[in-house]
Design a protein around this motif. Structure first.
Motif, mmCIF file in Angstrom:
data_model
loop_
_atom_site.group_PDB
_atom_site.id
_atom_site.type_symbol
_atom_site.label_atom_id
_atom_site.label_comp_id
_atom_site.label_asym_id
_atom_site.label_seq_id
_atom_site.Cartn_x
_atom_site.Cartn_y
_atom_site.Cartn_z
ATOM 1 N N ASP A 1 4.829 33.037 19.372
ATOM 2 C CA ASP A 1 3.970 32.657 20.611
ATOM 3 C C ASP A 1 2.592 32.305 20.173
ATOM 4 O O ASP A 1 2.004 31.474 20.848
ATOM 5 C CB ASP A 1 4.116 33.458 21.780
ATOM 6 N N ASN A 2 2.165 32.914 19.189
ATOM 7 C CA ASN A 2 0.662 32.956 18.880
ATOM 8 C C ASN A 2 0.697 31.900 17.703
ATOM 9 O O ASN A 2 -0.434 31.809 16.791
ATOM 10 C CB ASN A 2 -0.300 34.062 18.644
ATOM 11 N N TYR A 3 1.756 31.101 17.190
ATOM 12 C CA TYR A 3 1.674 30.219 16.353
ATOM 13 C C TYR A 3 0.672 29.067 16.532
ATOM 14 O O TYR A 3 0.651 28.674 17.560
ATOM 15 C CB TYR A 3 3.168 29.759 16.187
ATOM 16 N N TRP B 1 7.686 21.775 14.325
ATOM 17 C CA TRP B 1 7.143 22.227 15.651
ATOM 18 C C TRP B 1 6.725 21.065 16.775
ATOM 19 O O TRP B 1 6.202 20.075 16.204
ATOM 20 C CB TRP B 1 5.851 23.062 15.416
ATOM 21 N N ARG B 2 7.270 21.225 17.768
ATOM 22 C CA ARG B 2 6.829 20.188 18.816
ATOM 23 C C ARG B 2 5.911 20.522 19.931
ATOM 24 O O ARG B 2 6.189 21.890 20.147
ATOM 25 C CB ARG B 2 7.918 19.506 19.393
ATOM 26 N N LYS B 3 5.013 19.995 20.593
ATOM 27 C CA LYS B 3 4.151 20.588 21.425
ATOM 28 C C LYS B 3 4.734 20.509 22.882
ATOM 29 O O LYS B 3 4.312 19.757 23.596
ATOM 30 C CB LYS B 3 2.799 19.612 21.446
ATOM 31 N N VAL B 4 5.692 21.419 23.055
ATOM 32 C CA VAL B 4 6.575 21.245 24.397
ATOM 33 C C VAL B 4 6.749 22.751 24.464
ATOM 34 O O VAL B 4 6.663 23.741 23.743
ATOM 35 C CB VAL B 4 7.789 20.480 24.310
ATOM 36 N N LEU B 5 6.802 22.871 25.930
ATOM 37 C CA LEU B 5 6.878 24.233 26.610
ATOM 38 C C LEU B 5 8.491 24.592 27.005
ATOM 39 O O LEU B 5 8.808 25.744 27.042
ATOM 40 C CB LEU B 5 5.879 24.401 27.816
ATOM 41 N N TYR B 6 9.228 23.702 27.169
ATOM 42 C CA TYR B 6 10.259 23.668 27.678
ATOM 43 C C TYR B 6 11.423 24.109 26.498
ATOM 44 O O TYR B 6 12.680 24.275 27.123
ATOM 45 C CB TYR B 6 10.725 22.351 28.373
#
Lengths: 284, 439
Positions: free
Chosen positions: A24-26, A12-17
């Motif tokens: 989504d609630n991970y 998992w990476r902290k990105v939105l794109y």
């Protein structure tokens, strides 16, 4: 909580794109990783807290001394001349220390200043005495108490707090003394009270700033004020003693003890503090 | 599952901003997907009463005055009659509040909960913990979110922030980013100046947007790069400081100010630019940089809040929030532009299209609605006891109880079966939204 044993094949990476295939609630194990608690926290030692409290205690004693001078003049407990001489002597001592040790000043100009002060205040004393005569005594006492509290609030101890205002603290103290002056009996009493007030609130603060957190100076004022109360009333003496002990011992103790409840959280969501330095002249 | 949703927020058109755009676009897409959406907000000057926006989006402008910062006075009870009436008349099944500062959002969610509806809350902003106002605001947020069924944040940083502020469980917080209208924000490189490099800034001119940085950066860049000009879009209290700098440094036509513009106006300025500069001090999700990248600009931004999550490194130059770092990043962007490095405007646009679109956001929001609708409703007693045990703010129970009694009073005074049910707007244009965008 973190579950390190769970295999996470697509990291998992902290990105939105990017749609990473997580719900989504991970909540990742890195959640709140950047949270910092109590950054720049300075743990106060008991001695630090006491030495800070001594500053406040000293200033309260200065205010109390002015109050005692008022009571002494009002109730004819001492000879006003003796008070004036004591005050002048102490002021002179303070002046000598200030000039020789800290900042050189032109003595001639200061003598002129003192002379003009004496002339003006002598001339003004009868006016000042009757200035607030028509106002009820209770109002006068309340006003002077509030003004003195204002003086203590805005006094420049040694902090860099935003509430400090030298002008405000000086003016409110002097106004408080003026209010008291109108309750006195003779013009000379008014002159003495004002002289004491001016030396305590106008001349003393610069010297006190130079002394800093000096324990000896604070003790000198505390003890003088305490002795003064003893001659005025036994009750006042006990109350003043209790005040000194609370302020200098109990409150610093509580502050030091309650530091463990300090929980100041900061993280990347905080508003950045803009550092506007000069733009360095860089090579192009 | 089809939902009937009430969007509640103090921030809505005719105001412009990130939250307003979010509510509008989300509502339009939800309508396109067959849900019913009504919006409730306070009145704006002459805009009061019921208005219809395109595609049957019904907006209630409640006759309430703003009190501070564009929000109404928080009384907890003043909006109950309105909200109750709307909830009954529109047969609402779900209340969705937006923005943490919005009083209407919290009051509508509270009323909805007391009337037995599920609530969803979207938090659009970041907030610190350090000062007294933050402590009070966070306490109110906590009280409001204790019984909220689900929360949505616009970035991962926003989620961390909300979980800390409201002390809610992290698994009821979803991260769903904002999106941009990619049909509107299209690149048009032929409109760019051939002789000059244009740097565009689009933001409200306030302290939080880092206007102080601009005042130092613009003269320096203008001095060192004779072919650079600045376009500044936006208005605010710091405008005078910028104008003063412009006069003092004798920048002439090197810096132009456009004032506040609407979305189309913003787009028209953006397409003339080569590089976009964002100097915000805090930002949950920066819409402006996405819009700029969507118009094909190189983006230079401060590395604060959720910004590093929003765009990949090949579309954006990040800088620390100080003058030197920002200047350096801007110089890098100018040089990169001269060299023609990085993706072309069209490639940038395509990338943004693949990252962000409102239909994706809507689907994810819909998923939240579906999970919420399946959950058990909390009865009033449970709400009270949760509030008591999780926040320990005893007086708030009295407030909740009062709200509950007021609702009961209105149920007697104006029974639900006597309230006329509003007919639903039937639109044939729904399907056309998808092809043509919704503006």
């Amino acid at each position: 909580m973190a579950r390190p044993c769970q295999p996470r094949s697509p990291l998992w990476r902290k990105v939105l794109y990017e749609n990473q295939g997580f719900p989504d609630n991970y909540t990742d194990t890195t959640f709140l990783y950047e949270l910092k608690k109590n950054v720049n926290l300075r743990i106060l030692k008991f001695s630090d807290a006491v030495s800070g409290a001594r500053l406040l205690s000293r200033e309260i004693s200065v205010v109390a001394l002015v109050g005692e001078v008022f009571v002494a003049l009002h109730d004819h407990l001492t000879d006003p001349l003796l008070l004036l001489l004591c005050c002048s002597f102490l002021t002179l001592v303070g002046y000598v220390i200030y000039v020789t040790k800290y900042k050189y000043r032109s003595i001639f100009l200061d003598v002129v200043l003192v002379c003009s002060y004496i002339v003006i205040v002598t001339l003004m004393s009868p006016i000042l005495k009757t200035l607030t005569k028509t106002i009820s005594t209770d109002t006068i006492y309340l006003t002077s108490v509030l003004m003195m509290l204002g003086h203590l609030m805005f006094y420049d101890y040694d902090s860099f707090s935003t509430t400090v205002s030298k002008a405000l603290s000086f003016n409110s103290a002097l106004f408080g003394s003026l209010c008291l002056a109108s309750r006195l009996n003779s013009d000379f009493d008014v002159f003495v009270l004002l002289t004491v007030a001016v030396s305590c609130f106008a001349l003393l603060p610069p010297l006190m700033t130079e002394f800093g957190r000096s324990n000896t100076v604070a003790s000198f004022f505390d003890l003088t004020a305490l002795t003064g109360t003893y001659f005025i009333s036994q009750t006042a003496f006990l109350f003043y003693l209790a005040e000194l002990l609370t302020l200098n011992l109990s409150i610093p103790y509580l502050i030091v003890r309650w530091q463990k409840y300090k929980e100041n959280i900061s993280g990347p969501w905080d508003e950045a503090k803009p550092s506007i330095g000069r733009v360095e002249k860089k090579r192009r | 599952m089809k939902h009937r949703i009430l969007m509640a927020s103090d921030f809505f058109y005719p105001n412009v901003g990130g939250v307003e755009e979010h509510i509008y676009s989300l509502s339009q897409c939800l309508i396109a997907r067959g849900h019913k959406v009504v919006v409730v907000t306070h009145s704006y000057d002459k805009v009061v009463g019921i208005r219809w926006l395109p595609n049957g989006l019904k907006v209630f402008y409640l006759p309430l005055r703003t009190f501070y910062n564009g929000c109404i006075l928080p009384t907890m009870i003043a909006t109950i009659p309105y909200i109750r009436h709307i909830l009954v008349q529109e047969k609402i099944t779900l209340v969705h509040g937006h923005a943490a500062f919005s009083t209407i959002a919290h009051e509508a969610m509270n009323t909805g909960r007391l009337m037995g509806l599920h609530t969803v809350f979207t938090d659009h902003s970041l907030f610190g913990f350090a000062d007294a106002s933050a402590i009070i605001t966070n306490m109110f947020l906590r009280l409001s979110l204790v019984n909220c069924t689900h929360c949505i944040c616009v970035s991962h940083i926003g989620k961390e922030n909300t979980v800390l502020r409201a002390k809610i469980k992290h698994n009821i917080v979803s991260v769903i980013p904002n999106a941009v209208d990619t049909k509107l924000f299209t690149p048009e490189p032929e409109k760019r100046s051939k002789t000059r490099i244009t740097i565009v800034v689009v933001c409200r001119l306030v302290y939080r947007k880092g206007v102080d940085f601009m005042i130092h950066i613009i003269p320096f860049i203008c001095k060192n790069f004779p072919d650079v000009q600045f376009f500044i879009v936006g208005d605010g209290p710091k405008r005078e400081a910028l104008e003063e700098m412009w006069q003092k440094e004798k920048l002439g036509d090197r810096m132009q100010m456009f004032g506040a513009l609407d979305l189309r106006g913003v787009r028209n300025v953006l397409v003339q630019g080569h590089i976009f500069l964002n100097t915000s001090l805090t930002e949950a999700f920066c819409m402006a940089i996405v819009e700029a990248a969507c118009c094909g600009l190189h983006v230079v931004s401060t590395n604060v809040g959720g910004i590093p999550e929003v765009l990949p490194p090949d579309l954006m130059y990040l800088a620390e929030p100080d003058v030197n770092s920002l200047t350096l990043a801007l110089e890098k962007a100018i040089i990169a532009f001269r060299l023609g490095a990085g993706p072309s405007p069209e490639e940038r646009h395509e990338k943004i299209c693949s990252f962000y679109n409102w239909f994706d956001v809507t689907k994810r929001t819909e998923h939240v609605y579906d999970t919420v609708a399946k959950q058990q409703l909390k009865p009033f007693g449970q709400q009270l006891s949760d509030c008591l045990h999780q926040t320990k703010v005893y007086p708030f129970l009295l407030v909740l109880s009062l709200c509950f009694l007021i609702i009961k009073f209105f149920d007697w005074y104006r029974p639900r079966h006597l309230i006329d049910i509003a007919p639903d707007y039937a639109s044939k244009r729904r399907s056309s939204i998808k092809q043509n965008g919704f503006n």
